[in-house]
Design a protein around this motif. Structure first.
Motif, mmCIF file in Angstrom:
data_model
loop_
_atom_site.group_PDB
_atom_site.id
_atom_site.type_symbol
_atom_site.label_atom_id
_atom_site.label_comp_id
_atom_site.label_asym_id
_atom_site.label_seq_id
_atom_site.Cartn_x
_atom_site.Cartn_y
_atom_site.Cartn_z
ATOM 1 N N GLU A 65 -44.886 8.515 -113.695
ATOM 2 C CA GLU A 65 -46.001 9.397 -114.315
ATOM 3 C C GLU A 65 -47.155 8.529 -114.797
ATOM 4 O O GLU A 65 -46.898 7.657 -115.559
ATOM 5 C CB GLU A 65 -45.429 10.207 -115.142
ATOM 6 C CG GLU A 65 -46.445 11.366 -115.893
ATOM 7 C CD GLU A 65 -45.665 12.575 -116.805
ATOM 8 O OE1 GLU A 65 -46.507 12.982 -117.210
ATOM 9 O OE2 GLU A 65 -44.641 12.315 -117.078
ATOM 10 N N LYS A 126 -54.195 11.188 -105.252
ATOM 11 C CA LYS A 126 -53.593 12.466 -105.440
ATOM 12 C C LYS A 126 -52.939 12.526 -107.013
ATOM 13 O O LYS A 126 -53.091 13.163 -107.888
ATOM 14 C CB LYS A 126 -52.500 12.989 -104.544
ATOM 15 C CG LYS A 126 -53.274 13.515 -103.397
ATOM 16 C CD LYS A 126 -52.230 14.056 -102.434
ATOM 17 C CE LYS A 126 -52.850 14.471 -101.122
ATOM 18 N NZ LYS A 126 -51.828 14.553 -100.041
ATOM 19 N N GLN A 127 -52.099 11.212 -107.349
ATOM 20 C CA GLN A 127 -51.495 11.005 -108.693
ATOM 21 C C GLN A 127 -52.360 11.007 -109.736
ATOM 22 O O GLN A 127 -52.280 11.490 -110.833
ATOM 23 C CB GLN A 127 -50.508 9.852 -108.563
ATOM 24 C CG GLN A 127 -49.402 10.091 -107.890
ATOM 25 C CD GLN A 127 -48.709 8.909 -107.959
ATOM 26 O OE1 GLN A 127 -49.051 7.580 -107.671
ATOM 27 N NE2 GLN A 127 -47.081 8.769 -108.085
ATOM 28 N N LYS A 129 -55.598 11.929 -109.360
ATOM 29 C CA LYS A 129 -56.261 13.305 -109.602
ATOM 30 C C LYS A 129 -55.595 14.363 -110.481
ATOM 31 O O LYS A 129 -55.887 14.970 -111.535
ATOM 32 C CB LYS A 129 -56.518 13.887 -108.300
ATOM 33 C CG LYS A 129 -57.410 14.960 -108.313
ATOM 34 C CD LYS A 129 -57.540 15.837 -106.780
ATOM 35 C CE LYS A 129 -58.346 16.936 -106.935
ATOM 36 N NZ LYS A 129 -58.624 17.378 -105.638
ATOM 37 N N ASN A 130 -54.332 14.397 -110.163
ATOM 38 C CA ASN A 130 -53.320 15.366 -111.022
ATOM 39 C C ASN A 130 -53.422 14.499 -112.644
ATOM 40 O O ASN A 130 -53.296 15.467 -113.388
ATOM 41 C CB ASN A 130 -51.911 15.239 -110.550
ATOM 42 C CG ASN A 130 -51.945 15.867 -109.195
ATOM 43 O OD1 ASN A 130 -52.756 16.858 -108.992
ATOM 44 N ND2 ASN A 130 -50.918 15.645 -108.330
ATOM 45 N N LYS A 133 -56.345 15.892 -114.190
ATOM 46 C CA LYS A 133 -56.612 17.422 -114.223
ATOM 47 C C LYS A 133 -55.689 17.830 -115.415
ATOM 48 O O LYS A 133 -55.914 18.772 -115.759
ATOM 49 C CB LYS A 133 -55.990 17.943 -112.927
ATOM 50 C CG LYS A 133 -55.906 19.593 -112.778
ATOM 51 C CD LYS A 133 -55.672 19.843 -111.327
ATOM 52 C CE LYS A 133 -55.814 21.457 -111.437
ATOM 53 N NZ LYS A 133 -55.885 22.416 -112.533
ATOM 54 N N SER A 134 -54.670 17.046 -115.699
ATOM 55 C CA SER A 134 -53.685 17.329 -116.573
ATOM 56 C C SER A 134 -54.400 17.215 -118.310
ATOM 57 O O SER A 134 -54.018 18.075 -119.022
ATOM 58 C CB SER A 134 -52.502 16.519 -116.861
ATOM 59 O OG SER A 134 -52.897 15.098 -117.218
#
Length: 165
Positions: A65, A126-127, A129-130, A133-134
């Motif tokens: 993460e 994508k990781q 971006k997520n 976004k978090s």
């Protein structure tokens, strides 16, 4: 920047290399006819394949993460912007196995390795971006104030000033 940032930077470097190879291929194809391009890549194909195999060390899939805080936000945001630009420069649509079968046999291995590397780069994008976004998801909610998203704030910043560095 920790090991995560270093690995993400390596993925961005791999994306730059792939983008350059794709631009070279498209330029040669536009300048020469298909026969000449296929002959050039038939000769250079094994060397390009070996080169792409060496990129395997650059593009390890990061499964952990990504945690963004005030200490690493700017570096991750800059990495995300660079990666977004590289993916936009590559301009690749989804590739199906039937598309690979249309490629001449001496270029299939190069194309498969290219697609594998591109998939890892897309996953990294994508990781990131997520993770960015978090930041919006964790923001406090308000009925009184209109909150702006992280992306809006980043785009509206004064680009002449180096924030939080």
């Amino acid at each position: 920047m920790g090991s995560t940032g270093i690995q993400l930077q390596k993925n961005i470097d791999a994306a730059g290399v792939l983008s350059g190879l794709l631009i070279l291929y498209r330029s040669l194809k536009r300048y020469f006819n298909n026969t000449v391009v296929h002959i050039l890549f038939a000769i250079a194909g094994p060397f390009i394949y070996v080169f792409l195999l060496t990129l395997k060390n650059l593009h390890k899939k990061y499964l952990g993460e990504i945690i963004i805080d005030s200490d690493n936000y700017v570096s991750y945001r800059n990495l995300y912007d660079k990666l977004s630009q590289s993916i936009q420069d590559m301009d690749i649509d989804d590739v199906s196995p039937s598309d690979i079968n249309k490629i001449p046999f001496y270029l299939r291995y190069v194309a498969k390795q290219y697609i594998r590397t591109y998939a890892v780069i897309s996953d990294t994008h994508k990781q990131l971006k997520n993770a960015l976004k978090s930041i919006d998801d964790d923001a406090p909610k308000s009925d009184f104030f209109t909150l702006r998203t992280e992306a809006e704030l980043w785009e509206s910043r004064n680009k002449a000033y180096d924030y939080l560095a």
